[in-house]
Design an enzyme around this catalytic site. Structure first.
Site, PDB file in Angstrom:
ATOM      1  N   HIS A  85       0.863  -1.195   0.000  1.00  0.00           N
ATOM      2  CA  HIS A  85       0.000   0.000   0.000  1.00  0.00           C
ATOM      3  C   HIS A  85       0.892   1.235   0.000  1.00  0.00           C
ATOM      4  O   HIS A  85       2.003   1.215   0.551  1.00  0.00           O
ATOM      5  CB  HIS A  85      -0.923  -0.002   1.227  1.00  0.00           C
ATOM      6  N   GLU A 133      -3.402   3.330  -7.189  1.00  0.00           N
ATOM      7  CA  GLU A 133      -3.849   4.409  -6.298  1.00  0.00           C
ATOM      8  C   GLU A 133      -2.868   5.581  -6.416  1.00  0.00           C
ATOM      9  O   GLU A 133      -1.784   5.520  -5.823  1.00  0.00           O
ATOM     10  CB  GLU A 133      -3.861   3.949  -4.845  1.00  0.00           C
TER      11      GLU A 133
HETATM   12  O1  G3P Z   1      -6.556   1.815   0.563  1.00  0.00           O
HETATM   13  C1  G3P Z   1      -7.442   2.773   0.088  1.00  0.00           C
HETATM   14  C2  G3P Z   1      -6.942   4.136   0.257  1.00  0.00           C
HETATM   15  O2  G3P Z   1      -5.582   4.356   0.137  1.00  0.00           O
HETATM   16  C3  G3P Z   1      -7.765   5.197  -0.377  1.00  0.00           C
HETATM   17  O3  G3P Z   1      -7.994   6.091   0.640  1.00  0.00           O
HETATM   18  O4  G3P Z   1      -9.242   7.738   1.892  1.00  0.00           O
HETATM   19  O5  G3P Z   1      -8.777   8.115  -0.522  1.00  0.00           O
HETATM   20  O6  G3P Z   1     -10.420   6.379   0.164  1.00  0.00           O
HETATM   21  P1  G3P Z   1      -9.183   7.131   0.527  1.00  0.00           P
END
Ligand code: G3P
Length: 214
Positions: A85, A133
């Site tokens: 992550h 991400e």
């Molecule tokens: O693991 C999911 C995360 O990194 C995304 O975070 O708070 O943007 O939904 P968020």
């Protein structure tokens, strides 16, 4: 759609959120899972929700103080684990070792990456899924599907070029059902999200909204 709710170290009640995830999962065709802190795995798993770890280390039984052993996560009730992550980065060799350790213990794997280039490398390590991400969008409430749709499309293509069978997820800023639908339209088979649920005044309502259009 696969929906992974990462609780990070937010000060929410993990059992309350897990119970809501379980109930919403039972009421929809989507697959909802929750990733609590390691210290909360056992209590969360006891609710009956599908439970994931946030991290696993590339180690075996032995002298590894402070590490997360895949077998112990599985014993505590984990069904799967995130790896690499953005907030728990690993070196390439350690990502490889973590995927192996997870597989050894029967944990499903999602390897996270920042961008499509890294997604290709992650897919080559043979996880069950990869998740793109963009770190700059995490926790902003601005969904990746809206702010940077190409990153999702390019990640899907990069992953498929390496392994046509690997699932591709996306995350960052996702908090509504429309965001989940948009992610699906871009080719993602699921989403990772955290703050939209873990920081919500009413996590159950936030979860219901997420799956409403599915
Ligand atoms: O693991 C999911 C995360 O990194 C995304 O975070 O708070 O943007 O939904 P968020």
């Amino acid at each position: 759609m696969f929906v992974l709710v990462n609780l990070k170290t937010y000060p929410c009640d993990p059992v309350d959120v897990a119970t809501a995830v379980r109930d919403v999962d039972e009421a929809t065709d989507a697959r909802l899972v929750v990733a609590p802190q390691a210290a909360h795995l056992e209590r969360v798993a006891e609710t009956g929700v599908e439970t994931w770890a946030q991290h696993v280390d590339p180690i075996d039984y032995g002298s590894n103080t402070g590490h997360a052993l895949a077998e112990s996560l599985a014993d505590a009730g984990a069904d799967g684990t995130l790896i690499n992550h953005s907030e728990r980065r690993l070196k390439l060799a350690d990502i490889d070792g973590a995927v192996e350790a997870a597989e050894r213990a029967g944990l499903e794997t999602v390897v996270c990456a920042n961008n499509p280039e890294q997604i290709g490398a992650a897919a080559a390590l043979g996880p069950d899924a990869v998740a793109v991400e963009p770190p700059e969008l995490i926790g902003t409430g601005t969904p990746v599907s809206q702010a940077d749709p190409e990153v999702v499309e390019d990640a899907v293509e990069a992953a498929r070029n390496v392994d046509p069978d690997v699932s591709v997820l996306c995350g960052a800023g996702i908090s509504t059902g429309d965001d989940v639908v948009a992610a699906g339209d871009l080719g993602a088979e699921g989403v990772l999200l955290a703050s939209g649920v873990a920081k919500a005044d009413d996590p159950r309502a936030a979860l219901e909204d997420l799956v409403d259009p599915l």
